[in-house]
Write a protein that holds these residues in place. Structure first.
Motif, short mmCIF file in Angstrom:
data_model
loop_
_atom_site.label_atom_id
_atom_site.label_comp_id
_atom_site.label_asym_id
_atom_site.label_seq_id
_atom_site.Cartn_x
_atom_site.Cartn_y
_atom_site.Cartn_z
N ARG A 169 0.87 -1.07 -0.10
CA ARG A 169 -0.29 0.14 -0.01
C ARG A 169 0.85 1.09 0.06
O ARG A 169 0.40 2.29 -0.55
CB ARG A 169 -0.90 0.15 1.12
N SER A 170 1.90 1.18 0.54
CA SER A 170 2.89 2.51 0.79
C SER A 170 4.36 2.29 0.02
O SER A 170 4.91 3.17 -0.03
CB SER A 170 3.41 2.34 2.36
N HIS A 171 4.44 1.27 -0.59
CA HIS A 171 5.66 1.29 -1.26
C HIS A 171 5.62 0.42 -2.86
O HIS A 171 5.58 -0.62 -2.75
CB HIS A 171 6.93 0.23 -0.41
N CYS A 172 5.37 1.22 -3.66
CA CYS A 172 5.28 0.83 -5.23
C CYS A 172 6.30 1.64 -6.13
O CYS A 172 6.20 2.60 -5.66
CB CYS A 172 3.97 0.73 -5.53
N ASP A 173 6.66 0.93 -7.04
CA ASP A 173 7.73 1.34 -7.88
C ASP A 173 7.60 1.17 -9.22
O ASP A 173 7.01 0.18 -9.59
CB ASP A 173 9.29 1.56 -7.16
N SER A 174 8.61 1.75 -10.13
CA SER A 174 8.35 1.32 -11.50
C SER A 174 9.04 -0.11 -11.66
O SER A 174 8.48 -0.76 -12.93
CB SER A 174 9.33 2.18 -12.45
N ASP A 175 9.87 -0.67 -10.83
CA ASP A 175 10.50 -2.12 -11.18
C ASP A 175 9.29 -3.11 -10.95
O ASP A 175 8.96 -4.02 -11.54
CB ASP A 175 11.31 -2.58 -10.24
N THR A 176 8.55 -2.74 -9.63
CA THR A 176 7.29 -3.51 -9.25
C THR A 176 6.29 -3.69 -10.62
O THR A 176 5.81 -4.55 -10.98
CB THR A 176 6.65 -3.07 -8.21
N GLU A 177 5.85 -2.36 -11.13
CA GLU A 177 4.90 -2.18 -12.38
C GLU A 177 5.55 -2.97 -13.63
O GLU A 177 4.61 -3.56 -14.16
CB GLU A 177 4.79 -0.80 -12.55
N ALA A 178 6.87 -2.97 -13.88
CA ALA A 178 7.22 -3.76 -14.85
C ALA A 178 7.16 -5.25 -14.56
O ALA A 178 6.81 -6.03 -15.64
CB ALA A 178 8.89 -3.31 -15.02
N PHE A 179 7.43 -5.69 -13.38
CA PHE A 179 7.28 -6.97 -13.02
C PHE A 179 5.76 -7.55 -13.55
O PHE A 179 5.61 -8.62 -14.01
CB PHE A 179 7.77 -7.24 -11.78
N LEU A 180 5.08 -6.81 -12.75
CA LEU A 180 3.55 -7.11 -13.06
C LEU A 180 2.96 -7.06 -14.37
O LEU A 180 1.96 -7.73 -14.78
CB LEU A 180 2.72 -6.15 -12.20
N ALA A 181 3.44 -6.17 -15.15
CA ALA A 181 2.96 -5.84 -16.43
C ALA A 181 3.18 -7.20 -17.16
O ALA A 181 2.66 -7.50 -18.29
CB ALA A 181 3.85 -4.71 -17.22
N ALA A 182 4.11 -8.20 -17.05
CA ALA A 182 4.55 -9.66 -17.69
C ALA A 182 3.71 -10.58 -17.27
O ALA A 182 3.64 -11.56 -17.70
CB ALA A 182 5.98 -9.85 -17.32
N LEU A 183 2.63 -10.20 -16.03
CA LEU A 183 1.94 -11.38 -15.53
C LEU A 183 0.44 -11.17 -16.05
O LEU A 183 -0.09 -10.43 -16.30
CB LEU A 183 1.87 -11.40 -13.97
N PRO A 184 -0.19 -12.70 -16.03
CA PRO A 184 -1.82 -12.62 -16.33
C PRO A 184 -2.48 -12.25 -15.00
O PRO A 184 -2.36 -13.15 -14.45
CB PRO A 184 -1.79 -14.09 -16.84
N ILE A 185 -2.94 -11.08 -14.89
CA ILE A 185 -3.44 -10.58 -13.70
C ILE A 185 -5.14 -10.63 -13.77
O ILE A 185 -5.64 -9.91 -14.62
CB ILE A 185 -2.98 -9.13 -13.13
N ALA A 186 -5.71 -11.01 -12.75
CA ALA A 186 -7.26 -10.88 -12.72
C ALA A 186 -7.52 -10.01 -11.65
O ALA A 186 -8.37 -9.41 -11.87
CB ALA A 186 -7.88 -12.47 -12.13
N ASP A 187 -6.83 -9.65 -10.64
CA ASP A 187 -7.09 -8.93 -9.59
C ASP A 187 -5.87 -8.29 -9.06
O ASP A 187 -4.88 -9.11 -8.61
CB ASP A 187 -7.93 -9.48 -8.41
N ARG A 188 -5.98 -7.08 -8.60
CA ARG A 188 -4.82 -6.54 -7.85
C ARG A 188 -5.16 -5.71 -6.71
O ARG A 188 -6.16 -4.95 -6.66
CB ARG A 188 -4.05 -5.45 -8.74
N ARG A 189 -4.60 -6.23 -5.56
CA ARG A 189 -5.12 -5.66 -4.13
C ARG A 189 -4.04 -4.97 -3.57
O ARG A 189 -2.73 -5.39 -3.68
CB ARG A 189 -5.59 -6.66 -3.25
N SER A 190 -4.13 -3.99 -2.76
CA SER A 190 -3.16 -3.33 -1.88
C SER A 190 -3.37 -3.71 -0.33
O SER A 190 -4.45 -3.70 -0.04
CB SER A 190 -3.37 -1.72 -1.96
N ARG A 191 -2.31 -4.14 0.39
CA ARG A 191 -2.26 -4.47 1.76
C ARG A 191 -1.00 -3.88 2.36
O ARG A 191 0.00 -3.77 1.71
CB ARG A 191 -2.29 -5.96 1.95
N GLY A 192 -1.02 -3.61 3.54
CA GLY A 192 -0.04 -2.96 4.30
C GLY A 192 0.81 -4.27 5.19
O GLY A 192 0.26 -5.32 5.38
N SER A 193 1.98 -4.17 5.57
CA SER A 193 2.62 -4.94 6.30
C SER A 193 2.99 -6.08 5.82
O SER A 193 2.73 -6.40 4.63
CB SER A 193 2.10 -4.82 7.84
N SER A 194 3.11 -7.24 6.69
CA SER A 194 3.50 -8.72 6.40
C SER A 194 2.16 -9.35 6.19
O SER A 194 2.22 -10.59 5.69
CB SER A 194 4.44 -9.10 7.47
#
Length: 283
Positions: A182-207
């Motif tokens: 929820r608090s830490h997303c960046d361009s590398d994360t977005e690039a990684f996710l762009a290569a995956l077949p995604i049905a749903d994306r959720r934000s959660r904090g901590s562990s």
């Protein structure tokens, strides 16, 4: 795995199974719940540490409670706790304990409940047992050889074993459910996710993200931004016990005790289904 009495004066790791160690760690984590929630409900002031990250009175109170329990029970086992580690050098051994007294301080400050108390046992570079307690949610996850979740109201102690539910990761579907910080997303994360077949994306904090994958509620959590070992160890232990994997960018299990790196993690990806990890790669 069976329930145990409150934390004893001494705890023998050598004679205990990973499941028994996980329970011991769970007791330490939930012992700090009342102090954390007392500060949470009062809304005390937040200050900045030397590195600019936030810290609250809940961090320091919870760490003192957990470390006191651990030090009395296992006096010869090194304890690495976040706030103490920020004040000076730390020492690790083949076996040591990692404590994050308040993971998700930004979530704590935002008052969304998505913060956790994390305690883990590291042995030979791997998290062999861990406990993640979310006091505002009243939920506890713990894992050694097996992983469990249960409701755990603040101040009520460790729930009876009849109330625990064993958790297991799911096989990855054709389209994945992704968890992002929820608090830490960046361009590398977005690039990684762009290569995956995604049905749903959720934000959660901590562990909580590790625990959700362990429960079979999501499939993958990539983290390319900086984390410390105490941020990930307990959730990593729960996820591994539930059948998942946490891999670095070389495809190896995330390692702990990296004293030469000041206990900093590199990028990693947590997967529920190891077959999906092999199929899509760790980066």
């Amino acid at each position: 795995m069976t329930s145990t009495s409150p934390i004893a004066r001494r705890f023998d790791f050598d004679r205990s199974s990973p499941d028994e160690i996980a329970l011991f760690l769970a007791e330490a984590a939930i012992a700090a719940g009342p102090a954390v929630m007392d500060v949470y409900e009062r809304g005390d002031e937040v200050r900045a540490k030397a590195d600019g990250s936030p810290v609250t009175l809940a961090d320091t109170r919870a760490e003192a409670i957990i470390c006191d329990h651990l030090a009395r029970a296992v006096p010869r086992t090194p304890i690495v706790a976040e706030e103490a580690a920020c004040e000076g050098p730390v020492a690790v051994a083949e076996r040591f304990l990692l404590v994050d007294p308040l993971d998700g301080t930004k979530e704590f400050v935002a008052r969304n409940g998505e913060f956790t108390i994390n305690v883990a046992m590291i042995e030979k570079g791997a998290p062999i047992a861990g406990a993640v307690y979310a006091p505002a949610l009243g939920r506890l996850w713990f894992g050694g050889d097996q992983a469990f979740v249960c409701d755990a109201p603040v101040g009520a102690g460790l729930p009876d074993s009849s109330l625990w539910r064993r958790i297991r990761v799911r096989s990855a579907p054709d389209a994945l459910t992704v968890l992002a910080s929820r608090s830490h997303c960046d361009s590398d994360t977005e690039a990684f996710l762009a290569a995956l077949p995604i049905a749903d994306r959720r934000s959660r904090g901590s562990s909580l993200k590790f625990c959700m994958i362990g429960e079979g509620l999501a499939d993958v959590y990539p983290r390319f931004g900086p984390t410390m070992e105490w941020d990930t160890a307990a959730g990593d232990a729960v996820l591994r016990a539930a059948g998942g994997v946490v891999l670095d960018l070389a495809g190896a299990p995330l390692a702990y005790g990296k004293i030469g790196a000041d206990l900093r993690n590199g990028a990693f990806v947590a997967w529920g289904d190891s077959a999906a990890a092999r199929r899509f790669g760790s980066c």
